[in-house]
Write a protein that holds these residues in place. Sequence first.
Motif, mmCIF file in Angstrom:
data_model
loop_
_atom_site.group_PDB
_atom_site.id
_atom_site.type_symbol
_atom_site.label_atom_id
_atom_site.label_comp_id
_atom_site.label_asym_id
_atom_site.label_seq_id
_atom_site.Cartn_x
_atom_site.Cartn_y
_atom_site.Cartn_z
ATOM 1 N N TYR A 130 4.072 -4.985 2.144
ATOM 2 C CA TYR A 130 2.915 -5.736 1.676
ATOM 3 C C TYR A 130 3.140 -7.231 1.915
ATOM 4 C CZ TYR A 130 1.551 -1.551 -0.943
ATOM 5 O OH TYR A 130 1.181 -0.280 -1.300
ATOM 6 N N SER B 284 -1.834 -6.979 0.440
ATOM 7 C CA SER B 284 -2.371 -6.241 1.577
ATOM 8 C C SER B 284 -1.237 -5.558 2.334
ATOM 9 C CB SER B 284 -3.116 -7.182 2.528
ATOM 10 O OG SER B 284 -4.176 -7.835 1.875
ATOM 11 N N GLU B 285 -1.552 -4.447 2.938
ATOM 12 C CA GLU B 285 -0.538 -3.668 3.657
ATOM 13 C C GLU B 285 -0.251 -4.243 5.035
ATOM 14 O OE1 GLU B 285 -1.536 0.445 3.882
ATOM 15 O OE2 GLU B 285 -1.774 0.688 1.721
ATOM 16 N N GLN C 208 -1.750 -0.624 10.174
ATOM 17 C CA GLN C 208 -2.054 -0.683 8.745
ATOM 18 C C GLN C 208 -2.479 -2.086 8.328
ATOM 19 O OE1 GLN C 208 1.872 1.295 7.793
ATOM 20 N NE2 GLN C 208 0.704 1.876 5.983
ATOM 21 N N THR C 209 -2.380 -3.038 9.226
ATOM 22 C CA THR C 209 -2.621 -4.438 8.893
ATOM 23 C C THR C 209 -3.946 -4.616 8.165
ATOM 24 O OG1 THR C 209 -1.499 -4.952 10.975
ATOM 25 C CG2 THR C 209 -2.588 -6.778 9.800
ATOM 26 N N GLN C 210 -3.863 -5.171 6.953
ATOM 27 C CA GLN C 210 -5.049 -5.367 6.117
ATOM 28 C C GLN C 210 -5.159 -6.821 5.659
ATOM 29 O OE1 GLN C 210 -4.607 -2.690 2.797
ATOM 30 N NE2 GLN C 210 -5.003 -0.851 4.014
ATOM 31 N N THR D 166 -6.915 -8.203 2.286
ATOM 32 C CA THR D 166 -7.684 -8.034 1.056
ATOM 33 C C THR D 166 -8.091 -9.418 0.559
ATOM 34 O OG1 THR D 166 -6.535 -5.996 0.480
ATOM 35 C CG2 THR D 166 -7.667 -7.164 -1.297
ATOM 36 N N ASN E 123 -12.217 -1.390 4.710
ATOM 37 C CA ASN E 123 -11.379 -0.290 4.253
ATOM 38 C C ASN E 123 -12.116 0.483 3.156
ATOM 39 O OD1 ASN E 123 -9.287 1.066 2.513
ATOM 40 N ND2 ASN E 123 -7.952 0.266 4.120
ATOM 41 N N LYS F 231 -10.332 0.604 -0.408
ATOM 42 C CA LYS F 231 -9.893 -0.611 -1.088
ATOM 43 C C LYS F 231 -10.978 -1.666 -0.969
ATOM 44 C CE LYS F 231 -5.641 -3.373 -1.408
ATOM 45 N NZ LYS F 231 -4.340 -3.660 -0.725
ATOM 46 N N THR G 55 -11.562 -5.398 1.339
ATOM 47 C CA THR G 55 -10.423 -5.325 2.252
ATOM 48 C C THR G 55 -10.872 -5.094 3.684
ATOM 49 O OG1 THR G 55 -8.948 -4.515 0.531
ATOM 50 C CG2 THR G 55 -8.296 -4.093 2.801
ATOM 51 N N GLN H 174 -9.821 -4.175 7.479
ATOM 52 C CA GLN H 174 -8.806 -3.394 8.174
ATOM 53 C C GLN H 174 -8.795 -3.793 9.642
ATOM 54 O OE1 GLN H 174 -6.979 -0.717 6.505
ATOM 55 N NE2 GLN H 174 -5.651 -1.017 8.285
ATOM 56 N N THR I 210 -8.718 -2.922 13.083
ATOM 57 C CA THR I 210 -9.044 -1.654 13.737
ATOM 58 C C THR I 210 -8.948 -1.812 15.242
ATOM 59 O OG1 THR I 210 -10.566 -1.149 11.926
ATOM 60 C CG2 THR I 210 -10.769 0.163 13.935
#
Length: 649
Positions: free
Chosen positions: A56, A70-71, A188-190, A192, A253, A256, A259, A261, A263
């Motif tokens: 995170y 965020s991931e 997985q990059t986010q 938020t 996302n 969540k 958030t 994402q 993509t």
Amino acid sequence: MKNNKFYLLLVCLLYAVTIQSQSIIEETLQKLNSPDGAYEFTFYQKKDGSNDKQMYYTLSYKGKMIVLESELGVLIENQTFESALAIPNDTCKVWGENLNFIDAKRNTTNETWKPVYGENSSIRNNYNEMTISFRKGELPKEKQGDGYDKNKSYFMNVIVRAYDEGVAVRYHFPEPTNGLFLHIVGEQTQFTMPEGTFAYYEPWAQGPFSLLPLKDWKGQSERPLTMKLTNGLTVAIAEAQMTDYARMKFSLNAAKTNTLQATLYGSVDVIPAYFTPWRVIMATDKATDLIVNKDIILNLNPDNQLKEVSWIKPGKAIRVAKMTQADAKKCVDFAADHGLQYVHLDAGWYGPEMKMSSDATTVSENKDFNIPELSAYAASKGIGLWVYVNQRALIQQLDSILPLYKKWGIKGIKFGFVQVGNQRWTTWLHEAVKKCAEYNLMVDIHDEYRPTGFSRTYPNLMTQEGIRGNEEMPDADHNTILPFTRFLAGPADYTIAYYSKAIKNTHAHQLALSVVYYSPIQFLYWYDQPSAYQGEKEIEFFDKVKTVWDETKVINGEIGEYATVARRSGNEWFVGSITNKQARKISFPTNFLEKGKKYIVKSYQDDDASQTRTKVAVLEEKIKGGDILTFDLKVSGGVALFISEEKKK
């Protein structure tokens, strides 16, 4: 009673924070600050309910949160790789989970470099960097070595750079010892964002903008994505150094709230050692500072790879609207008389552009062109020739047309209808630009391609479309959004028009665009012919304006409302100011000039009382550096200024 409820709520919050902090794996907690200390990037791993470890991060700017927890991570599917690791499939697929922390190394860079051309004659590259290293899975004892270098195929790095201008993150897979490749199926990059964030949603690269909350989007949004936060910050998320990967867009996302994402267009196959593109986050108190800070995109790309660049010459171009030799020569004559550097033969000169059978090595039978003769005629007047080639022809004939075009004396190629998005065509496109450099040919890429800083590495990539420009004739609201969104990625070929009746904005607005919008190859008079010019005095501004600059100052502006930019070439300053579909008074001090020194300001502004058909008045006044200039801008209007030092008598 109220106090008891407040106390209970406070206890619950403290308990939640304590539980969350306890789940953080302390040895993985790493912080990185920008050189000025404004940005703080925090990285850590946490264990979830299944005892799995996940990466995170959070990001703040001047103490204000930009990105909440965020991931991070990469999604990989590769049976051979999984077998080599001797770990379960589901564990290997998600490369943000169950990574074993090794260490974090740091370094600092502070340098200044000079671009071949640009918006400023020099660029500072100053950042703090952190490389966080991980091993994937628990290796059997018989496979364990005594150091990082002996088992590179089992590792991944997260690389973070913190600039004063923004923060960037990417993933690195070190060189393996077993020859395995990676099949990347996503990230997985986010991101938020805080509650209440609004984004300038844009569904495709040549699409319109809508200011929307982070919910109920129909599809994905383009990058860069600019957002307004409730804490007063303006934030943009962009992509840098994307040359052999799949293009990123932003999805919401579903699991969540608030958030974004990252993509990917499709899957990616890579052979480590491999670096993924940068994910870039910029935050500012003033929206105009996003424009000032956009050189971060160039800084995240490798240095210029071309040893000899004297043949790379920025300039202004006019398109041949009537495809005949005689009309092309009229365009050459017009260019020579009006300070332009190039004439462009657009689609159709070699046949129907959408047909695979069209031959880009020869002029179409129904076209009256002799390109070598036209190129020689243009060269005799100091004018270069560009030609359009659709990707269908480029795919089939690139190796044959490049030496031929060099022989003809062609200076540049506009790539048309390029495929964008997936890894195959992204790689092909950037390799084609490299190959053009071998033949001293400049490139302008049209349609959906958006830059990520490759022009620093191969500066023969002069400009690109990827913008809703005058081919769609957008309104002034759209035009005042672009400097804060699309132009953060890099130059854009907006194809400025002037005489066309389809223009939705004033003529002074069009003049100002040549300064507000940056493009080393700037197309003027789109849809116009030399015969459209009838001696209008204000055209002298297009004659004088440059396309690259020694210095750029962003004077003022607000997204979707107005923008004022001043640019210097030598001792001359050019200023452009545009407004949206609202009339407004623009006022600014000339602090970019030498204080107290005398200057002559020539203004080109809308004037309904003007007797000219374009309703543009040309006025002149004397000022001293630091004086305040004020202009009344019409609805969808603008003003263009040419400022020169007063000559001593």
